[in-house]
Scaffold this motif. Structure first.
Motif, short mmCIF file in Angstrom:
data_model
loop_
_atom_site.label_atom_id
_atom_site.label_comp_id
_atom_site.label_asym_id
_atom_site.label_seq_id
_atom_site.Cartn_x
_atom_site.Cartn_y
_atom_site.Cartn_z
N UNK A 30 0.84 -1.19 0.00
CA UNK A 30 0.00 0.00 0.00
C UNK A 30 0.88 1.25 0.00
N UNK A 31 0.57 2.17 -0.88
CA UNK A 31 1.21 3.49 -0.82
C UNK A 31 0.34 4.37 0.04
N UNK A 32 0.93 4.88 1.12
CA UNK A 32 0.19 5.79 2.00
C UNK A 32 0.31 7.23 1.50
N UNK A 33 1.51 7.61 1.11
CA UNK A 33 1.75 8.97 0.62
C UNK A 33 3.09 9.01 -0.11
N UNK A 34 3.25 10.02 -0.94
CA UNK A 34 4.53 10.29 -1.59
C UNK A 34 4.80 11.79 -1.51
N UNK A 51 1.64 14.31 -1.07
CA UNK A 51 0.32 13.91 -1.53
C UNK A 51 0.02 12.52 -1.00
N UNK A 52 -1.20 12.32 -0.49
CA UNK A 52 -1.61 11.00 -0.05
C UNK A 52 -2.14 10.21 -1.24
N UNK A 53 -2.31 8.92 -1.05
CA UNK A 53 -2.86 8.10 -2.13
C UNK A 53 -4.29 8.53 -2.47
N UNK A 54 -4.95 9.17 -1.53
CA UNK A 54 -6.29 9.68 -1.78
C UNK A 54 -6.32 11.04 -2.46
N UNK A 55 -5.13 11.65 -2.62
CA UNK A 55 -5.05 12.90 -3.35
C UNK A 55 -4.97 14.16 -2.49
N UNK A 72 0.00 9.01 -9.56
CA UNK A 72 -0.66 8.01 -10.38
C UNK A 72 -0.54 6.69 -9.62
N UNK A 73 -1.61 6.32 -8.92
CA UNK A 73 -1.55 5.14 -8.07
C UNK A 73 -1.34 3.86 -8.89
N UNK A 74 -1.85 3.85 -10.10
CA UNK A 74 -1.70 2.67 -10.94
C UNK A 74 -0.28 2.42 -11.36
N UNK A 75 0.50 3.51 -11.47
CA UNK A 75 1.91 3.41 -11.88
C UNK A 75 2.86 3.59 -10.71
N UNK A 76 2.34 3.77 -9.50
CA UNK A 76 3.19 4.02 -8.33
C UNK A 76 4.17 5.16 -8.60
N UNK A 77 3.66 6.22 -9.20
CA UNK A 77 4.51 7.32 -9.62
C UNK A 77 3.96 8.64 -9.10
N UNK A 98 6.07 6.80 1.42
CA UNK A 98 5.53 6.29 2.69
C UNK A 98 4.65 5.10 2.32
N UNK A 99 5.09 3.89 2.67
CA UNK A 99 4.37 2.71 2.20
C UNK A 99 4.25 1.66 3.30
N UNK A 100 3.40 0.70 3.05
CA UNK A 100 3.22 -0.42 3.98
C UNK A 100 3.43 -1.72 3.22
N UNK A 101 4.06 -2.68 3.89
CA UNK A 101 4.10 -4.04 3.39
C UNK A 101 3.69 -4.98 4.52
N UNK A 102 3.92 -6.28 4.38
CA UNK A 102 3.42 -7.23 5.38
C UNK A 102 4.14 -7.10 6.71
N UNK A 103 5.27 -6.36 6.73
CA UNK A 103 6.02 -6.21 7.98
C UNK A 103 5.71 -4.91 8.70
N UNK A 104 5.07 -3.97 8.05
CA UNK A 104 4.78 -2.72 8.72
C UNK A 104 4.76 -1.54 7.78
N UNK A 105 4.99 -0.35 8.34
CA UNK A 105 4.95 0.89 7.58
C UNK A 105 6.35 1.49 7.55
N UNK A 106 6.77 1.94 6.35
CA UNK A 106 8.14 2.39 6.18
C UNK A 106 8.22 3.62 5.29
N UNK A 107 9.39 4.27 5.35
CA UNK A 107 9.74 5.34 4.42
C UNK A 107 10.90 4.89 3.55
N UNK A 108 10.89 5.35 2.31
CA UNK A 108 12.00 5.08 1.41
C UNK A 108 12.29 6.35 0.63
#
Length: 119
Positions: A30-34, A51-55, A72-77, A98-108
């Motif tokens: 899940x992308x939470x925000x970029x 910007x959040x994934x909700x805009x 662009x949520x479809x392109x993760x861009x 700012x994203x989440x995977x099965x281990x938790x929430x992280x920044x990259x």
């Protein structure tokens, strides 16, 4: 492993336009925000826009009305449209995810891309 690839930087004249792109790939559930941040020589890294994934967007006061962030949520861009840039906008621009995977929430962070505003 998550990767962010930034593109679109370079030299632009004051009053011109430039568009930055940042594409995310890897283990992202899940992308939470970029967002975009920048760091000028001798200064700290500061937020430019997010910007959040909700805009939902937020901008630094210095770029309001000139820069536009989009996702662009479809392109993760995420994009940063820079209109009427000023010499003070010269900096290395960094993309943040700012994203989440099965281990938790992280920044990259991306590796950074140079933007130089000069005539």
């Amino acid at each position: 492993q998550v990767q962010l690839v930034e593109s679109g930087g370079g030299l632009v004249q004051p009053g011109g336009s430039l568009r930055l792109s940042c594409a995310a790939s890897g283990s992202i559930f899940v992308i939470n925000a970029m967002g975009w941040y920048r760091q000028a020589p001798g200064k700290e890294r500061d937020v430019v826009a997010t910007i959040t994934s909700g805009g939902t967007t937020n901008y630094a006061d210095s770029v309001k009305g000139r820069f536009t962030i989009a996702i662009d949520n479809g392109k993760n861009t995420v994009y940063l449209q820079m209109n009427k840039p000023e010499p003070e906008d010269t900096a290395v621009y960094y993309c943040k995810l700012d994203y989440s995977d099965y281990e938790g929430r992280f920044d990259s962070w991306g590796q950074g891309i140079q933007v130089t505003v000069s005539s």
